[in-house]
Motif scaffolding. Structure first.
Motif, PDB file in Angstrom:
ATOM      1  N   CYS A   1      58.449  84.559 -73.211  1.00  0.00           N
ATOM      2  CA  CYS A   1      57.851  83.233 -73.435  1.00  0.00           C
ATOM      3  C   CYS A   1      58.536  82.537 -74.618  1.00  0.00           C
ATOM      4  O   CYS A   1      59.004  83.207 -75.546  1.00  0.00           O
ATOM      5  N   GLY A   2      58.502  81.223 -74.620  1.00  0.00           N
ATOM      6  CA  GLY A   2      58.930  80.420 -75.770  1.00  0.00           C
ATOM      7  C   GLY A   2      60.346  80.751 -76.216  1.00  0.00           C
ATOM      8  O   GLY A   2      61.277  80.852 -75.408  1.00  0.00           O
TER       9      GLY A   2
ATOM     10  N   ALA B   1      61.532  83.499 -77.263  1.00  0.00           N
ATOM     11  CA  ALA B   1      62.005  84.773 -76.710  1.00  0.00           C
ATOM     12  C   ALA B   1      62.598  84.542 -75.316  1.00  0.00           C
ATOM     13  O   ALA B   1      63.579  85.188 -74.918  1.00  0.00           O
TER      14      ALA B   1
ATOM     15  N   SER C   1      59.937  90.170 -76.850  1.00  0.00           N
ATOM     16  CA  SER C   1      58.769  89.642 -77.567  1.00  0.00           C
ATOM     17  C   SER C   1      58.801  90.075 -79.031  1.00  0.00           C
ATOM     18  O   SER C   1      58.984  91.255 -79.313  1.00  0.00           O
ATOM     19  N   GLN C   2      58.627  89.131 -79.923  1.00  0.00           N
ATOM     20  CA  GLN C   2      58.551  89.458 -81.341  1.00  0.00           C
ATOM     21  C   GLN C   2      57.283  90.273 -81.594  1.00  0.00           C
ATOM     22  O   GLN C   2      57.332  91.370 -82.121  1.00  0.00           O
ATOM     23  N   SER C   3      56.155  89.694 -81.194  1.00  0.00           N
ATOM     24  CA  SER C   3      54.861  90.304 -81.518  1.00  0.00           C
ATOM     25  C   SER C   3      54.578  91.546 -80.681  1.00  0.00           C
ATOM     26  O   SER C   3      53.849  92.437 -81.106  1.00  0.00           O
ATOM     27  N   GLY C   4      55.104  91.552 -79.464  1.00  0.00           N
ATOM     28  CA  GLY C   4      54.764  92.634 -78.538  1.00  0.00           C
ATOM     29  C   GLY C   4      53.344  92.509 -78.017  1.00  0.00           C
ATOM     30  O   GLY C   4      52.815  93.426 -77.390  1.00  0.00           O
TER      31      GLY C   4
ATOM     32  N   THR D   1      52.171  89.181 -76.704  1.00  0.00           N
ATOM     33  CA  THR D   1      52.020  87.946 -75.927  1.00  0.00           C
ATOM     34  C   THR D   1      51.397  88.276 -74.566  1.00  0.00           C
ATOM     35  O   THR D   1      51.948  89.077 -73.801  1.00  0.00           O
TER      36      THR D   1
ATOM     37  N   VAL E   1      55.179  80.417 -88.151  1.00  0.00           N
ATOM     38  CA  VAL E   1      54.882  80.322 -86.723  1.00  0.00           C
ATOM     39  C   VAL E   1      56.175  80.119 -85.923  1.00  0.00           C
ATOM     40  O   VAL E   1      56.367  80.719 -84.866  1.00  0.00           O
TER      41      VAL E   1
ATOM     42  N   THR F   1      59.642  80.881 -84.931  1.00  0.00           N
ATOM     43  CA  THR F   1      60.477  82.073 -85.106  1.00  0.00           C
ATOM     44  C   THR F   1      61.912  81.697 -85.482  1.00  0.00           C
ATOM     45  O   THR F   1      62.465  80.723 -84.981  1.00  0.00           O
TER      46      THR F   1
ATOM     47  N   GLN G   1      66.809  89.362 -81.856  1.00  0.00           N
ATOM     48  CA  GLN G   1      66.720  89.572 -80.393  1.00  0.00           C
ATOM     49  C   GLN G   1      68.069  89.275 -79.739  1.00  0.00           C
ATOM     50  O   GLN G   1      68.503  89.979 -78.820  1.00  0.00           O
TER      51      GLN G   1
ATOM     52  N   LEU H   1      63.183  73.197 -79.104  1.00  0.00           N
ATOM     53  CA  LEU H   1      61.826  73.727 -79.352  1.00  0.00           C
ATOM     54  C   LEU H   1      61.552  73.798 -80.853  1.00  0.00           C
ATOM     55  O   LEU H   1      60.466  73.443 -81.326  1.00  0.00           O
ATOM     56  N   LYS H   2      62.566  74.260 -81.586  1.00  0.00           N
ATOM     57  CA  LYS H   2      62.397  74.400 -83.041  1.00  0.00           C
ATOM     58  C   LYS H   2      62.031  73.058 -83.650  1.00  0.00           C
ATOM     59  O   LYS H   2      61.151  72.964 -84.493  1.00  0.00           O
TER      60      LYS H   2
ATOM     61  N   VAL I   1      50.524  84.618 -79.136  1.00  0.00           N
ATOM     62  CA  VAL I   1      49.683  83.993 -78.107  1.00  0.00           C
ATOM     63  C   VAL I   1      49.082  85.086 -77.225  1.00  0.00           C
ATOM     64  O   VAL I   1      49.664  85.481 -76.221  1.00  0.00           O
TER      65      VAL I   1
END
Ligand code: M6R
Length: 609
Positions: free
Chosen positions: A301-302, A304, A348-351, A353, A399, A401, A408, A486-487, A606
């Motif tokens: 997502c996003g 990533a 995924s950064q957070s793992g 999502t 928020v 990234t 990544q 996006l950034k 998210v």
């Protein structure tokens, strides 16, 4: 999505809860609240950022050493004090904070209304609080029974921390599909949605699995399964250091994290490349396994997902395997037809999502092997994937990234090079050249930060007034345009779009007028001229052109402002082009006076659909 914290120990809970919540504000900042147990349970809540809550309680003496807290990203019910957590059951027996969504909350309201429960808020969390209360009173078998019955009855995702009026020395927690970790040191037991919240106090944590519950006492944590049986767990040591989650003199986390990139990409490279050889063995990916895949799926997502778009170009070109990249929220509902000999890569950064996790489960269900490219150790995707390649970005707090994105990219270059080598699609010489070039990226990134930050800051100040921006490029330059765009929009609230340069003429070019900002990314030699032609087309319609291109390319005829980056291998330009784009977004946002670390309506992780 919402952050929850809790503390049961020997220190004043309020100090620890507020401090921990400040580390979780990136998860949501619509409202905040705490509940502290002294003789009774006292609840304090405020709309807006945590600072409002701090102000509200600054003159109140709160001595309790047990408490829970919450920072909210609104899902059910507007951001308001009334909807803020903690929520309290009708007669005050149960006080609860929650991260997640209860999908069948309307059906549960009807059930509870039959038993004369009343509701003061618009939240699913208040319903959850009262369902626990209902089972607690109906069966009179204590907290674990009430929580387990609730887990069986509710649908959705949750991480909850609960205080029962009748159990003054305990906090109860449970989770399903929402993140939660439990930490312990000599001063007590801590619970939080995410590691940075408690890293200052302890790096020893327990991971609690789906549909498990735990009782947090002052010096002990007791885990239970859904049957109510006690289960044993070991403490794990987290390797992140506490300073990494602090601003350390920077004005914002975003700029701190942008500047950390040379260091974290170096760490990531060094963890997979030693003595000019790629080694992925720790992930479980042996040569035979890597050789066996016939197809690659990348799902994320996003930002990533944007790494996935870059990786698609690189992996397909280098390995000659078909690669398909997909947005996780689309993938999970399209009934995908997957090749069992394929490899699904979840980035995924957070793992945590929710859509990426669901996509991973869909792949596993269809018998496809899964590989997580993950930053947070012990996160749900990291634990459920068959193989994991960790990015070593450390805690990412802003928020938006930046450093996780860059690490990544690095992992995807390394993976592509290794598969290509194992499958004999590249010879030894090319393999060694690619490795060598990857190793130059930390210095080249540093060079960009050292030499370009000032000029980008200057040009950024000129663009704080704009309403629209367009990012264009072809191939990998298009992929990185997606991230640049996006950034910009997520932090500065400036409308921006990324377009494949060749696609502009099929509609979007009608939006170009005098002084529209167009950012052209031009790094791919074979198609330089084509992108330049597209830039000429928009320039002749009045656009102001910024280009990001390697030193050796002369763009003086088309570019109004040129950002020169060092040269590298064609596959690795995304790592270098993204840096000026991050800086541009950061400085435009700062010049607009916006809160760059916590953009409106967003949350870092998210964990709901
Ligand atoms: O934790 P994840 O990498 O799975 O998060 C995916 C996206 O939510 C994330 O990349 C988001 O787009 C970024 N905040 C954008 O900067």
């Amino acid at each position: 999505m919402c952050g929850i914290v809790g503390y049961n120990g020997t220190k004043r809970a309020v100090d620890i809860l507020l401090d921990s919540l400040s580390k979780l504000e990136y998860r949501g900042y619509d409202s905040a609240g705490i509940a502290i147990r002294d003789k009774d349970i006292e609840v304090f809540k405020s709309k807006g950022k945590l600072a409002n809550l701090k102000e509200k309680i600054e003159n109140i003496e709160l001595k309790g050493t047990v408490g829970i807290g919450h920072t909210r990203w609104a899902t059910h019910g507007e951001p308001s004090e009334n909807n803020a957590h903690p929520h309290i059951s009708n007669d005050g027996s149960v006080t609860l904070v929650h991260n997640g969504i209860i999908e069948n909350y309307q059906e549960l309201i009807l059930k509870l209304e039959k038993h004369n429960y009343k509701f003061y808020s618009d939240t699913d969390t208040e319903v959850l609080t009262n369902i626990i209360d209902y089972y607690y009173k109906k069966y009179k078998m204590g907290p674990i029974d009430a929580i387990n019955r609730t887990m069986v009855r509710v649908r959705g995702s949750y991480a909850i921390a609960v205080m029962f009026k009748d159990y003054p020395d305990e906090i109860w927690v449970a989770r399903k599909d929402s993140p939660m970790i439990i930490g312990q040191n000599k001063d007590g037991v801590y619970v939080a949605s995410d590691v940075p919240a408690i890293l200052k106090y302890t790096n020893k944590v327990y991971y609690i699995d789906n549909l498990e519950a735990a009782c947090l006492k002052k010096d002990q944590v007791i885990f239970y399964d859904l049957n109510g049986d006690v289960i044993k767990k070991e403490l794990t040591c987290i390797k992140w250091d506490a300073e990494a989650a602090e601003k350390e003199g920077y004005e914002h986390f975003m700029i701190k994290e942008i500047n950390e990139q040379p260091d974290v990409i170096k760490k990531t490279i060094n963890s997979y490349i030693q003595d000019n050889k790629i080694d992925l063995a720790r992930s479980g990916l042996t040569e035979d396994i890597l050789k066996s895949f016939k197809q690659i799926y990348i799902i994320a997502c996003g930002s990533a997902y944007h790494v996935g778009v870059c990786a698609q170009y690189i992996l397909e070109d280098l390995t000659r395997l078909p690669v398909r990249v997909e947005i996780a929220s689309e993938f999970r509902y399209r009934n995908p037809l997957l090749d069992k000999k394929g490899l699904a890569i979840i980035i995924s950064q957070s793992g945590e999502t929710a859509d990426s996790l669901a996509a991973l489960r869909e792949c596993k269900k269809q018998g496809v092997k899964t590989l997580g490219i993950i930053n947070v150790v012990g996160s749900s995707i990291a634990r459920e994937a068959d193989y994991v390649l960790y990015t070593l970005a450390g805690p990412e707090i802003a928020v938006a990234t930046t450093k996780a994105f860059s690490t990544q990219l690095i992992v995807s270059y390394i993976l592509a090079t290794e598969i290509a080598h194992i499958k004999r699609k590249i010879n030894k010489k090319t393999y060694l050249e690619l490795i060598k070039e990857i190793q130059t990226l930390p210095d080249k990134t540093k060079n960009i930060l050292d030499n370009l930050t000032k000029s980008i800051q200057k040009i950024a100040n000129k663009f704080s007034y704009i309403h629209d921006a367009f990012y264009i490029g072809r191939n990998l330059d298009y992929a990185i345009s997606l991230e640049g765009s996006l950034k910009l929009k997520e932090v500065s609230y400036i409308h921006s779009e990324a377009y494949a340069a060749g696609e502009l003429k099929h509609g979007t070019i009608s939006l170009i007028e005098d002084n529209t900002l167009v950012i052209g990314i031009i790094t791919q030699k074979e198609i330089y001229e084509k992108t330049i032609s597209n830039l000429v087309e928009v320039k002749s319609r009045g656009a102001y052109i910024i280009t990001v291109n390697p030193n050796d390319l002369d763009v003086s005829k088309v570019s109004n402002f040129t950002i020169n980056i060092p040269e590298t291998n064609k596959y690795f330009y995304p790592s270098l082009t993204v840096i000026p784009l991050q800086l541009l977004s950061y400085y435009i946002t700062v010049s607009k006076g916006l809160d760059v670390d916590k953009p409106r309506n967003l949350a870092k992780s998210v964990t709901v659909e």
